[in-house]
Scaffold this active site. Structure first.
Site, PDB file in Angstrom:
ATOM      1  N   THR A  66       1.004  -1.172  -0.078  1.00  0.00           N
ATOM      2  CA  THR A  66      -0.061  -0.088   0.010  1.00  0.00           C
ATOM      3  C   THR A  66       0.891   1.056  -0.021  1.00  0.00           C
ATOM      4  O   THR A  66       0.317   2.333  -0.728  1.00  0.00           O
ATOM      5  CB  THR A  66      -0.782  -0.025   1.106  1.00  0.00           C
ATOM      6  OG1 THR A  66      -1.894  -1.295   1.035  1.00  0.00           O
ATOM      7  CG2 THR A  66      -1.868   1.183   1.358  1.00  0.00           C
ATOM      8  N   THR A  98       1.749  -4.381   4.345  1.00  0.00           N
ATOM      9  CA  THR A  98       1.241  -4.595   5.415  1.00  0.00           C
ATOM     10  C   THR A  98       0.878  -6.231   5.960  1.00  0.00           C
ATOM     11  O   THR A  98       1.203  -6.621   6.936  1.00  0.00           O
ATOM     12  CB  THR A  98       0.235  -3.464   6.294  1.00  0.00           C
ATOM     13  OG1 THR A  98      -0.803  -3.781   5.594  1.00  0.00           O
ATOM     14  CG2 THR A  98       0.916  -2.121   6.229  1.00  0.00           C
ATOM     15  N   ASP A  99       0.375  -6.732   5.002  1.00  0.00           N
ATOM     16  CA  ASP A  99      -0.457  -7.768   5.079  1.00  0.00           C
ATOM     17  C   ASP A  99       0.425  -9.009   5.520  1.00  0.00           C
ATOM     18  O   ASP A  99       0.141  -9.806   6.539  1.00  0.00           O
ATOM     19  CB  ASP A  99      -1.136  -8.597   3.719  1.00  0.00           C
ATOM     20  CG  ASP A  99      -2.288  -7.532   3.527  1.00  0.00           C
ATOM     21  OD1 ASP A  99      -2.676  -6.743   4.331  1.00  0.00           O
ATOM     22  OD2 ASP A  99      -2.566  -7.416   2.393  1.00  0.00           O
TER      23      ASP A  99
HETATM   24  N1  ASP Z   1      -2.633  -5.409   0.595  1.00  0.00           N
HETATM   25  C1  ASP Z   1      -1.790  -4.629   0.939  1.00  0.00           C
HETATM   26  C2  ASP Z   1      -0.285  -5.158   0.886  1.00  0.00           C
HETATM   27  O1  ASP Z   1      -0.211  -6.115   2.077  1.00  0.00           O
HETATM   28  C3  ASP Z   1      -1.838  -4.107   2.278  1.00  0.00           C
HETATM   29  C4  ASP Z   1      -0.878  -3.107   2.559  1.00  0.00           C
HETATM   30  O2  ASP Z   1       0.219  -2.815   2.604  1.00  0.00           O
HETATM   31  O3  ASP Z   1      -1.282  -2.338   3.703  1.00  0.00           O
HETATM   32  O4  ASP Z   1       0.562  -5.142   0.111  1.00  0.00           O
END
Ligand code: ASP
Length: 359
Positions: free
Chosen positions: A39, A119-120
């Site tokens: 993200t 973040t995932d």
């Molecule tokens: N789906 C995204 C990822 O993990 C979520 C994020 O980065 O917050 O790449």
């Protein structure tokens, strides 16, 4: 978005320091920023949009350009290792990333590494690197909950703070850290705890290592467990031998033994169970897992609760059932450690329990 683990792009660049004279820039720490997507590199058509966006579409040059003052903190060497949504993290990308981090840190020209990540699965990558990077130089992961195109995007400040930590001279020898929303976390402890909030990472029960705010890095404690140079683990490549098949199952009301029996039939080397409470397991699932352990599958007992520890030989009699307890590791981090331990050739239950008690 690139295919998971496929077609990795490597493009190196070193930022020219427009706001500094050459002498000032050369005195600054040299930090490699490795972008992997997420993200933080996401974009939406509308600046008010914080959920419906595409992750991993903004290039590393644009990420850096959005951070005013970065040139005053470090000399940046930037590489785009990948551009993936981290939900699609792959063994191939893990291998590429670990190899690249180790190669950069082995160079006298680099003082530390910052990795931008989704973040995932950030906590899984962070723990993997915590156990396999072979350097005492700082490695800091960071990310964002809002895409780069959003009003109040959190990525630029998180990136500035991550570089600040890496360049601070205080983060070396502490293994892999996560800098997020002004806090610094140990890779072993940190977990994503919110699906949407900007304050999405915590180290449950244990707390953050300290803060980074307004250019100040303030460590309050150090992580005690061995990491990086003090582990026998390494990431070599993406072959199956390097990544023994380990899967996760969960215990819940009315659970059947179908998943465990299918995994054993498929030849998995290990199963982590996300148990209820203190790693307790429904009797049906427990019998299936005991049968799996009797057939030589490494069975690790963790908890689905999200904080606290799983006691060895508590209500579930690990030794009698052939199980290993994960201690304070989440099921996802227990899986990372079990894969690495199995890859070293360690398969005996007591030896694996010592690994979980140590790292
Ligand atoms: N789906 C995204 C990822 O993990 C979520 C994020 O980065 O917050 O790449």
């Amino acid at each position: 978005m690139a295919a998971p683990g496929g077609s990795l792009k490597i493009a190196a660049m070193t930022t020219s320091s427009s706001s500094q004279n050459a002498a000032g820039a050369s005195a600054l720490p040299r930090i490699a920023v490795l972008a992997t997507g997420g993200t933080i590199a996401g974009s939406a058509p509308d600046a008010a949009n914080t959920a419906g966006y595409q992750a991993g579409v903004i290039g590393v040059a644009q990420l850096l350009a959005a951070v005013p003052g970065l040139d005053a903190v470090a000399q940046i060497h930037a590489e785009e290792v990948a551009s993936v949504d981290s939900k699609d993290m792959s063994f191939a990308l893990w291998a590429t990333l670990a190899q690249r981090v180790n190669a950069l840190l082995a160079s006298d020209d680099i003082d530390g590494v910052v990795i931008t990540h989704g973040t995932d699965t950030l906590e899984e990558t962070a723990y993997l690197l915590h156990l396999t990077v072979k350097s005492a130089k700082p490695v800091i992961l960071t990310a964002a909950m809002r895409p780069a195109s959003a009003l109040s995007a959190d990525g630029p400040l998180n990136l500035l703070n991550a570089v600040t930590v890496a360049a601070s001279g205080q983060a070396g020898g502490q293994g892999v850290l996560v800098a997020f929303n002004n806090r610094m976390h140990c890779a072993r402890d940190v977990a994503k705890i919110s699906t949407y909030a900007v304050d999405a990472f915590q180290s449950p029960e244990i707390g953050a290592l300290g803060w980074v705010q307004d250019g100040r890095v303030d460590f309050q404690r150090r992580a005690l467990r061995p990491h990086t140079l003090d582990t026998p683990f390494a990431v070599v490549d993406e072959t199956a031998a390097q990544w023994p098949q380990v899967e996760i199952v969960t215990s819940y009301a009315g659970v059947s033994r179908i998943a465990v029996d299918a995994l054993v039939s498929a030849g998995v080397r290990g199963i982590v169970v996300a148990g209820t409470g203190n790693g307790s397991i429904h009797a049906t699932l427990q019998q299936a897992l005991a049968d799996a352990a009797a057939q030589g599958v490494a069975v690790v007992r963790a908890s689905r609760v999200g904080s606290g520890h799983v006691m060895h030989n508590g209500a579930a009699k690990d030794d009698a059932l052939g199980f290993i307890s994960a201690g304070t590791l989440s099921p996802y981090k227990a899986r990372v450690l079990l894969m690495l331990a199995l890859a070293t050739g360690s398969t005996q239950k007591d030896a694996l329990q010592r690994v979980f008690d140590t790292y």
